[in-house]
Design a protein around this motif. Structure first.
Motif, PDB file in Angstrom:
ATOM      1  N   VAL A 425       0.865  -1.184   0.000  1.00 34.51           N
ATOM      2  CA  VAL A 425       0.000   0.000   0.000  1.00 34.51           C
ATOM      3  C   VAL A 425       0.898   1.229   0.000  1.00 34.51           C
ATOM      4  N   SER A 426       0.670   2.101  -0.974  1.00 36.80           N
ATOM      5  CA  SER A 426       1.418   3.360  -1.030  1.00 36.80           C
ATOM      6  C   SER A 426       0.531   4.455  -0.447  1.00 36.80           C
ATOM      7  N   ASP A 427       1.048   5.111   0.597  1.00 34.47           N
ATOM      8  CA  ASP A 427       0.242   6.110   1.305  1.00 34.47           C
ATOM      9  C   ASP A 427       0.926   7.477   1.224  1.00 34.47           C
ATOM     10  N   ASP A 464       6.248  -0.784   2.468  1.00 34.44           N
ATOM     11  CA  ASP A 464       5.895  -0.255   1.154  1.00 34.44           C
ATOM     12  C   ASP A 464       7.114  -0.167   0.236  1.00 34.44           C
ATOM     13  N   LYS A 593      -4.627   6.716  -0.604  1.00 36.56           N
ATOM     14  CA  LYS A 593      -3.816   5.493  -0.582  1.00 36.56           C
ATOM     15  C   LYS A 593      -4.089   4.687  -1.839  1.00 36.56           C
TER      16      LYS A 593
END
Ligand code: PG9
Length: 614
Positions: A425-427, A464, A593
Motif C-alpha cells: 500500500v502506497s500512502d 511499502d 492510498k
C-alpha cells in the motif's frame, strides 16, 4: 520576502564560485608568495545594450599571449585577486590561461533578468539568450584583453556547463574548445527539476528560492532546524507553496506550476534539441552518481555524435562522481563512504584528460586525444576506453523479478501455487524518504551531494518497499551502457509512481546496499509526455523505467538487489494517486492510498535490462 538566512552560501555546482569566492584559492600544497593573478572587473556590453559583470584574471608575470578560459554562471564572481591556486585548477594554471568569469543576466551586478530556464526560441533568431551572450562576450574579450592569444575555451560545471554548451548553438569563430561538465540539457525530462515529468520537489523549490529571491546572493530558504521531510509533508498540496510562502514572487516557480506537462515551454528550455553536431571540439563530462544533471552530458554527447556529417571531436568522460566532484574534490578517491581502489579519479581527470584537452586545442601543444569514451568503472575501479557508447560488445540481459522476492536471469515459470504478484500500500501521508532522516536542505553542508550512493538498508523495515535479490554471484557481472527496468504493474489508483533501484550488496562492507542506478516513472506520462492520461484501476500495464548510463562491476560474492517503491520524498513530490489534470493544483482530498502490485508471470514479467559485458 523573508525566505532566506542572512548568510549567503555558494550554490551547488557553482564550482568555480565556491572555490574562488569562498575559499580564496587557499591551498596548503600550492602556496606561493604574492598574488597569482592580476584582477580586473569589467562590464561587458551585449548586443541589446545590457552589461554583464565580468572578472578577468591574468597570470602575474606571464609575458606570452595566452588563451582565455571563460566560465559563465549565475553564482557570483570573485571580488578580489586570488593569492594561491586551488588543487582543482593547478593543472590548467600550469599551462597558462586567462580565466574569465561572468555572471549571467540578472545575477549580481549583471543587468537584465534571470529566468533560471534557458529558453532558446528557434523561431526568434534576433532574440538574446545565453548563446548570443557567450558570442558577444567572446567578441569583446578578444578585442579588449591585450594579453589574449585570440583563442577562447569555455568550460564549467552544471549551470556553467550549460552556458558553455549553449555557446555551441552559435559559436564565435574564436571559440576553439568547450568542456561542458554536468550540464543540464532538458529540465523536464531528466535534469535538475523533473525526472520524466515527476517534479524534483526539494531541488526545484529550494533552487528557485536560492537563485531568484535575491539577485545579489545565493541564499537558501530558511527551514529552521527542521527535518525538511517534515516541512514538506506539512506543506501539503503544492498550491501552498505560493499561498503560504512565495506569494507568486518567483517567476521560475510560477513557470513550473503553469507548465506541468512537456509543452512548448519545456521544449524550448530543452535547448539540446537544437544542437546538431559541433564544429568546436567538445569534451563532455558526466558523473554516474550525479544528483542534479545526470542526463545532460550524455544527451549532448549523443546529439553531437548523431550528426556524423559535421565530424569533429566529441569526447565523453564519465566517472564515479557526484555533481561536480571531478572539479570540486581534490582527489576523488571516495564516493561517499565507498573507496575507489586507490584511484584519485578527480585528480586523474583534471591532469590526464581536461588539461591535455585544452592544451591541445588552445595552446596547440601535446597530442590530439585518440579516444572517444573514457569511463571509470566502479567495482573493478579501473579506467576504460570505449570506441562507442554503449560499447558494441555489451549484450542486453534481463534480470527477472520473481514473486518469491528472488531475482535471476531465468524467466518466471507458471506452476501451481506460485504467486502472480507482490503488493504493497502506497500512502501519500507516509511517503518513503529518499534518504535517511533527518533530511537536510539541498546544497553544501548537508548530505545532499552523495545521497545517491548512500546505504539503502535504512528502508529494510518499510512494508511499502519491495525487494528482489539474487544469490551471491559466482562470477563478476559487469554492466556497461544503458540500464532500464520494465515492470508489469498495477495500481488501485488512477495515477501513480514507481521507483526502481538497482543496488550492489557488498559483503566486504558488511552488506552495505550501494545504489548503482535509481529512477522514477510517473504513470500519467506512461502513454504521452505531452498529454497525461489516467491509469486504468487494477489493470497491469507496462512501466518502462529508464535507469541511465552506467559502468559497474558487481564482484563475485556480491548480490544484486532491486527495490521498488511508489514514493521518494521530498526528492519527488507526492503523486496524489488519483488522476487530476494538474498535480500542482491538487487539493488535500485528492491524495489517497493505493494498492500497488508488481507482477512476475510468464505473460506479465517484470525485469531489469542490464547491458552485460562479455
Ligand atoms: N544543477 C544546477 C543547475 C544547472 C542548470 C540549471 C539549473 C540548475 C547547478 O548546479 O548549477
Amino acid at each position: 520576502m523573508t525566505l532566506m538566512r542572512s548568510r549567503p552560501v555558494a550554490a551547488v555546482g557553482s564550482v568555480v564560485l565556491s572555490v574562488i569566492a569562498t575559499a580564496g584559492w587557499a591551498s596548503p600544497d600550492s602556496r606561493r608568495a604574492g598574488p597569482v593573478f592580476d584582477y580586473r572587473e569589467v562590464m561587458i556590453p551585449m548586443r541589446d545594450g545590457i552589461q554583464l559583470q565580468t572578472v578577468i584574471l591574468t597570470p602575474v608575470g606571464h609575458n606570452d599571449s595566452l588563451p582565455i578560459l571563460l566560465n559563465r554562471s549565475p553564482y557570483g564572481v570573485p571580488s578580489r585577486a586570488p593569492e594561491t591556486v586551488p588543487p582543482n585548477l593547478t593543472a590548467l594554471v600550469h599551462d597558462g590561461y586567462i580565466f574569465v568569469m561572468q555572471n549571467v543576466r540578472g545575477r549580481f551586478k549583471s543587468q537584465g533578468n534571470f529566468a533560471v530556464s534557458t529558453s532558446i526560441d528557434p523561431n526568434a533568431p534576433d532574440a538574446v539568450n545565453d548563446a548570443t551572450d557567450a558570442y558577444d562576450t567572446i567578441e569583446w574579450l578578444v578585442h579588449h584583453v591585450p594579453e589574449s592569444s585570440g583563442k577562447v575555451g569555455m568550460y564549467g560545471v552544471s549551470y556553467a556547463g550549460m552556458t558553455a554548451a549553449l555557446a555551441l548553438l552559435h559559436p564565435h569563430p574564436a571559440l576553439k574548445a568547450v568542456s561542458e561538465q554536468g550540464a543540464a540539457a532538458d529540465e523536464w525530462m531528466n535534469d535538475d527539476f523533473h525526472h520524466y515529468g515527476a517534479l524534483r520537489l526539494s531541488y526545484a523549490f529550494e533552487y528557485a528560492v536560492r537563485e531568484q529571491a535575491d539577485r545579489n546572493t545565493n541564499a537558501p530558504f530558511d527551514f529552521g532546524a527542521r527535518d525538511t521531510y517534515d516541512w514538506y509533508l506539512q506543506l501539503g498540496p503544492l498550491s501552498n507553496v505560493n499561498s503560504r510562502y512565495l506569494h507568486g514572487a518567483l517567476s521560475f516557480w510560477n513557470d513550473v506550476v503553469a507548465h506541468p506537462d512537456y509543452d512548448a515551454y519545456w521544449k524550448k528550455d530543452a535547448w539540446v534539441r537544437q544542437l546538431h553536431g559541433s564544429a568546436v571540439p567538445l569534451l563532455n563530462v558526466a558523473g554516474y552518481w550525479d544528483q542534479e544533471d545526470p542526463w545532460g552530458p550524455w544527451e549532448i554527447y549523443r546529439q553531437v555524435a548523431a550528426d556524423r556529417a559535421r565530424g569533429g571531436t566529441n569526447l565523453m568522460v564519465a566517472g564515479p562522481w557526484t555533481h561536480g566532484a571531478w572539479e570540486r574534490d581534490p582527489k576523488g578517491n571516495k564516493l561517499g563512504s565507498i573507496t575507489l581502489g586507490g584511484s584519485e579519479t578527480s585528480r586523474e581527470f583534471r591532469e590526464r584528460i581536461e588539461a591535455p584537452f585544452f592544451r591541445y586545442f588552445l595552446h596547440g601543444q601535446g597530442d590530439r586525444p585518440q579516444w572517444t569514451v573514457k569511463s571509470f568503472q566502479t567495482g573493478s575501479n579501473t579506467w576504460h576506453d570505449y570506441d562507442a557508447w554503449p560499447p558494441l560488445q555489451a549484450r542486453a540481459a534481463k534480470l527477472y523479478l520473481h514473486a518469491d522476492g528472488s531475482a535471476s536471469f531465468d524467466p518466471p515459470t507458471e506452476h501451481a501455487g506460485s504467486a502472480a504478484f507482490r503488493e504493497y500500500v502506497s500512502d501519500p501521508a507516509h511517503p518513503v524518504p529518499y534518504r535517511e532522516r533527518p533530511i537536510s536542505p539541498i546544497g553544501p553542508g548537508g548530505a545532499w551531494a552523495d545521497w545517491q550512493a548512500s546505504d539503502q538498508r535504512f528502508l529494510q523495515q518499510r512494508e511499502d518497499v519491495l525487494t528482489y535479490i539474487t544469490g551471491p554471484l559466482d562470477h563478476p557481472v559487469t554492466l556497461t551502457g544503458n540500464v532500464s527496468a520494465e515492470l508489469s504493474a498495477s495500481t488501485s489508483g488512477t495515477d501513480s509512481d514507481f521507483v526502481v533501484k538497482l543496488i550492489d550488496v557488498m559483503p566486504e562492507q558488511g552488506g552495505y546496499e550501494w545504489p548503482v542506478a535509481m529512477e522514477v516513472r510517473r504513470g500519467r506520462y506512461n502513454a504521452s509526455f505531452e498529454r497525461p492520461t489516467p491509469l486504468p484501476r487494477n489493470r497491469p500495464t507496462q512501466w518502462v523505467v529508464p535507469l541511465g548510463d552506467h559502468d559497474h562491476l558487481f564482484g563475485a560474492g556480491h548480490r544484486i538487489l532491486v527495490q521498488i517503491q511508489s514514493t521518494w520524498f521530498p526528492l519527488i513530490d507526492r503523486n496524489p494517486q488519483k488522476f487530476v489534470p494538474n498535480i500542482y493544483r491538487a487539493s488535500d482530498r485528492d491524495f489517497v492510498k493505493a494498492t500497488q502490485r508488481v507482477y512476475s508471470t510468464p505473460r506479465l514479467p517484470s525485469y531489469v535490462v542490464l547491458p552485460l559485458m562479455p
